[in-house]
Design an enzyme around this catalytic site. Structure first.
Site, PDB file in Angstrom:
ATOM      1  N   CYS A  69      -1.121  91.064 100.542  1.00 54.19           N
ATOM      2  CA  CYS A  69      -1.116  92.494 100.284  1.00 54.19           C
ATOM      3  C   CYS A  69       0.048  92.856  99.366  1.00 54.19           C
ATOM      4  O   CYS A  69       0.866  92.005  99.005  1.00 54.19           O
ATOM      5  CB  CYS A  69      -0.998  93.252 101.602  1.00 54.19           C
ATOM      6  N   ALA A  72       3.383  91.849 100.581  1.00 50.90           N
ATOM      7  CA  ALA A  72       3.627  90.407 100.409  1.00 50.90           C
ATOM      8  C   ALA A  72       4.082  90.117  98.985  1.00 50.90           C
ATOM      9  O   ALA A  72       4.966  89.282  98.758  1.00 50.90           O
ATOM     10  CB  ALA A  72       2.374  89.610 100.745  1.00 50.90           C
ATOM     11  N   ARG A 103       8.192  81.483 101.910  1.00 47.52           N
ATOM     12  CA  ARG A 103       7.806  81.189 100.526  1.00 47.52           C
ATOM     13  C   ARG A 103       8.756  80.210  99.838  1.00 47.52           C
ATOM     14  O   ARG A 103       8.597  79.898  98.671  1.00 47.52           O
ATOM     15  CB  ARG A 103       7.645  82.471  99.702  1.00 47.52           C
ATOM     16  N   HIS A 201       3.610  93.156  93.029  1.00 49.77           N
ATOM     17  CA  HIS A 201       4.449  92.701  91.914  1.00 49.77           C
ATOM     18  C   HIS A 201       4.702  93.869  90.964  1.00 49.77           C
ATOM     19  O   HIS A 201       5.824  94.116  90.531  1.00 49.77           O
ATOM     20  CB  HIS A 201       3.764  91.591  91.109  1.00 49.77           C
TER      21      HIS A 201
END
Lengths: 483, 489
Positions: A69, A72, A103, A201
């Site tokens: 999402c 994230a 990550r 992003h």
């Protein structure tokens, strides 16, 4: 990118055979689902296929998707790796907890002192939903500053409920920023926004533009070789490998975005001469902003495998003077010797092996060359959260008629794998064990399967070793029992 | 140059090594500890996740069951990844991918479309629906939505579809487990209670337990007794299935018919009183047979209680094989007690496991110094107090409710211990304190096969003490002076 298309082919794969395979996979869907999924799957046409698959659309409900999402994308990808800021997961405990350290964006510095790879959250309770969390947030920001005095700033990454109940994190951030004399960045990256992590992003890039860029200036005078490394998140140390190589060719990497990133240096990136971008998907927005606002040119490059590294280094050198060009040739000549050894060791064991990829960001296209350096062929690729410009860049890299899948469901992937019988699958943690149960070699290509780095010359031997150990592990031969 | 924060443009600064060293030293001090414990709003490195994760784990414990997240797809990805990483196994689950329009119009359209696709693609025998934050905040009515789905025909009439509200801003992953378990049992047992019928079976409820070895160990114990048991919910095969070249979407789980018939069981026993409080309260009302609630059988005394309870419920003696096993475990303890006696521990985790760790440490003569739960209740605090008071080795213990691992870091830096017990997330504080972390909880991301090694029962005692004592011995070998390096330890 599309100017040097050399059409590759794979024996036994034709447009018809791939389309037939796609149609079979779609048969299992109810009509509405089939109609929605069909445009996301296609045989590759390397020359004229900019729109042959649809992308960046809503995920079909009820299918097993690998997507994340917006939160994230913001926390895990863009903001989280900035090492010297405190990143607050604002909302209930879960989102921050699940994204905590998973990550693998490695960081230098001392944890809790100069580096904050930890889980900080406002841990929303029911009363925060009812009465709002703004007051709590203001207290939390002051506490963060008190307990982590060397943090260069704070990001507030909002989770779903924060947006739904209408909290004003912008106002709180602004007030606290001034009171604490500290950059505090509100980032409205609630998970329900957009269709995937990709919007996270974009939202994060916008907040870096609005709150960070231009707020710092390098103390030392600008030099002709000042560059920034954009879109590398230091998975397993990738940034360090890439930075070393750029330094070796004489460039001065002033900031890394955002793997092992430092707030101040990111904030002064508007003073560099060139932005070098690896992950186009997550950071192209920022390159465009710096180009428009500050006139900084940018260049996409690819540091996976010697062929692409060589091409990229020469492309980078074109932006500079003879000194850099000479350096590049010298560095390539030096490393070619090393790389030849790597290829000679592994290629005989990997020649002709088939690979299927399903990842995010840049990997379904950027890594193709690295596999080819090892004599392997990529017969299927797709993205979790790409846009059409990613597919435009991907189609020419892949052989003709190989299968392209956007936001693939596990049902589709499983079907394609059963049909195509690849020798290696490169995808994420959610896919890994499914395919391993089928006895198929697998590498997690989001996280390098807890290995790395894979970027640059330092990374290729690690990549080659890992691909070899995956494909040629004797354990796969034990899967079928003799009785 | 202006910016949105109204702050002035400054030169890039770097923290000096002196300043870094000063702060690095400061965060280990009592002064810092006091400031750290004074915080009201900030939570750093908590030991709890949110409800839906537990709901998904529970759903995976039933035959042919597809966990279905009503909410954002990102949440579903997070739960699945977390389970994947801990078990190193697939965790198939879907979501109905709600986005902005769901937030505005509600999630019914997504739910209906999602159910239709999920049924067609994954052919489940049961769909277990649970919620993430978004539908909880906007107030989606799952009862109505599911009823409408059945009326519309998007959901087959005979497909069990239990659902649970699992808001992430209330309780933790164990609450979600409890809520989902309650919903599933209510659904499957509806109308199945038959007056006078008795299955003769034990309904066994482990609660949120992510150790598949524990499940196998429970089964072995029931077999030794000859007690037929239904495990609610059984994740043994789901998260520890064989690799034989075939991927199975639903490799295990409690058979649905058996789960439905559990309402006619001979007895129901939970060993997760904190993780299954709601389910067990409901079972006591709804189920035939006897009911019992015990703590997790960790350590000798609690395992004894467990076996005696089984003996009592089924009116049969504790089998000789288990009696011998007890003897072997006690033998291992007496052999090894010298390596743990007086050693101080910091322990953290979910309530049920936490009590188990403490009980085991006390039996070994070890000292639980800091006992921390990041979402603990008054009830848990009281129970821990009583347990600690039961042994002289508990006298030095300090209980920390609703504290996190950044608090625990301050504790172990200012009031040192010899080792930590907890999940992987404690590795940072253990490294800073230069002491080992023994990983027995959830999640364990950074070691292999921890979930395959049972920590319950007498075998669990042997496993835990072997791991702990051998590590202490290794440390001694690694750090002792040359002249004290010897063959015998």
């Amino acid at each position: 990118m599309a100017d040097e298309v050399e059409v590759k082919k794979v024996e036994g794969i034709t447009k018809e055979s791939t389309q037939e395979m796609i149609d079979e996979a779609l048969e299992a869907y109810p009509e509405k689902g089939r109609k929605k999924r069909a445009p996301h799957l296609a045989p590759n046409d390397p020359s004229a296929c900019s729109t042959c698959v649809k992308s960046n659309r809503k995920t079909v409900p009820g299918v097993m998707s690998a997507r994340g999402c917006a939160y994230a994308g913001a926390k895990g990808v863009v903001w989280g790796p900035i090492r010297d800021m405190a990143h607050i997961s604002h909302g209930p405990v879960g989102c921050g907890w699940y994204s905590w350290g998973t990550r693998r964006n490695l960081m230098t510095g001392k944890n809790g002192v100069t580096q904050f790879g930890m889980q900080m959250t406002s841990d929303f309770q029911e009363k925060d939903i009812v009465y709002g969390g703004d007051k709590k947030l203001a207290t939390l920001l002051a506490e963060t500053h008190q307990l982590f005095p060397l943090a260069k700033g704070i990001s507030i990454l909002s989770e779903c409920p924060v947006g739904l109940i209408g909290d004003d994190i912008n106002a709180v951030a602004k007030k606290s920023s001034q009171e604490l004399d500290l950059p505090i960045v509100p980032c409205s990256c609630e998970g329900f926004r957009g269709v995937s992590q990709s919007l996270g992003h974009h939202i994060s890039n916008d907040t870096i533009r609005d709150y960070i860029i231009g707020t710092r200036e390098f103390a030392e005078p600008a030099g002709p070789y000042d560059v920034a490394l954009i879109g590398d998140y230091n998975i397993g140390g990738d940034v360090w490998a890439a930075k070393d190589l750029l330094a070796e060719i004489g460039l001065n990497v002033k900031a890394t975005w955002t793997g092992d990133g430092e707030m101040d240096k990111i904030a002064a990136t508007h003073q560099v001469k060139l932005n070098l971008i690896h992950c186009y998907r997550s950071m192209n927005y920022m390159c465009r902003v710096m180009e428009e606002k500050y006139g900084i040119p940018w260049l996409e490059f690819n540091f996976f495998g010697p062929t692409k590294i060589r091409e990229s280094l020469r492309k980078i050198a074109e932006k500079f003077d003879d000194r850099i060009k000479e350096n590049v040739e010298r560095v390539i000549a030096k490393w070619d010797v090393e790389m030849k050894k790597v290829v000679e060791e592994y290629r005989p064991r990997l020649e002709g092996k088939k690979v299927m990829l399903y990842v995010g960001g840049l990997r379904p296209r950027h890594t193709v060359g690295a596999y080819e350096d090892l004599g392997m062929v990529v017969i299927g690729a797709g993205y979790e959260f790409a846009h059409s410009d990613d597919y435009e860049r991907t189609m020419p890299e892949l052989p003709e008629a190989t299968v392209i899948y956007d936001d693939a469901s596990e049902h589709e992937l499983e079907h394609f794998v059963q049909k195509l019988k690849p020798d290696l699958i490169g995808s994420g943690i959610k896919e890994k064990y499914l395919f391993q149960k089928m006895g198929l070699p697998f590498r997690q290509m989001h996280s390098w399967d807890y290995s790395g780095p894979y970027h640059a010359y330092q990374g290729f031997p690690v990549f080659a070793r890992d691909i070899d150990l995956a494909v040629n592990s004797p354990t796969w031969k034990l899967v079928k029992s003799p009785f | 140059m202006a910016n949105n924060l109204g702050l002035t443009v400054k030169p890039v600064t770097t923290t000096s090594p002196e300043e870094e060293a000063r702060v690095a030293a400061w965060i280990d001090t009592q002064d810092y500890r006091e400031k750290n414990f004074a915080r009201q709003a900030l939570v750093v490195n908590p030991v709890h996740a949110c409800q839906p994760l537990g709901a998904e784990l529970c759903a995976h414990g039933f035959e042919g069951t597809l966990p279905f997240v009503h909410g954002s797809q990102g949440c579903a990805s997070y739960y699945r990844s977390t389970l994947n990483r801990h078990f190193r196994e697939p965790a198939p689950a879907v979501s109905d991918a709600m986005t902005e329009d769901g937030a505005v119009f509600g999630g019914q359209a997504n739910l209906h479309e999602g159910l239709e696709n999920a049924v067609a693609l994954y052919k489940p025998k049961m769909i277990a629906v649970f919620t993430s934050c978004m539908p909880e905040v906007i107030g989606d009515d799952l009862t109505a939505f599911l009823k409408n789905a059945r009326n519309k025909g998007t959901l087959p009439k005979d497909l069990p579809t239990p659902y649970a509200n699992t808001p992430s801003f209330k309780g933790t992953h164990i609450t979600g487990y409890d809520n989902m378990l309650t919903a599933i049992l209510q659904n499957l047992t509806e109308g199945k209670k038959v007056e006078g019928r008795c299955t003769g079976k034990l309904n066994f409820i482990p609660g949120f337990d992510a150790n598949t070895g524990n499940y196998r160990e429970y089964k072995r114990i029931f077999d030794a007794f000859g007690i037929p048991a239904t495990i609610l919910a059984d994740i043994t095969e789901t998260f520890d299935s064989p690799n034989d070249g075939t991927y199975r979407l639903y490799p295990g789980g409690t058979p649905l018919l058996e789960a439905g018939d559990s309402v006619n069981g001979k007895a129901t026993l939970t060993v997760g009183p904190y993780a299954t409080a709601k389910a067990f309260a409901w079972i006591k009302e709804a189920y035939a047979g006897r009911h019992a609630s015990l703590g997790m059988p960790m350590g000798i005394g609690r395992t004894d209680d467990f076996l005696m309870k089984l003996a009592e419920l089924f009116d049969r003696p504790v089998p000789d094989a288990l009696r011998a096993e007890r003897g072997r475990a006690v033998d291992a303890m007496t052999d090894a007690q010298q390596y743990m006696h007086g050693k101080k521990f910091a322990v953290y985790g979910d309530p049920d496991q936490l009590l188990g760790y403490v009980a085991f440490l006390l039996e070994m003569g070890a000292v639980p110094r800091h006992v921390l739960c990041s979402r603990g209740s008054k009830k848990l605090e009281k129970e821990l107090e009583l347990l600690l008071q039961s042994s002289p080795f508990g006298a030095q213990a300090q209980i920390w409710m609703n504290r996190d691992l950044w608090h625990l870091r301050s504790l172990v830096m200012t009031d040192p211990v010899d080792a930590v017990i907890g999940d992987t997330h404690g590795k940072f504080l253990a490294r800073d304190a230069k002491i080992p972390l023994f990983r027995f909880g959830f999640p364990v991301f950074d070691r292999v096969n921890k979930h395959r090694s049972p920590i319950i029962g007498y075998q669990g005692v042997i496993n835990m003490l072997s791991e702990i004592c051998n590590r202490f011995l290794e440390i001694k070998d690694d750090t002792c002076e040359e002249r004290f390096f010897e063959m015998m330890r």
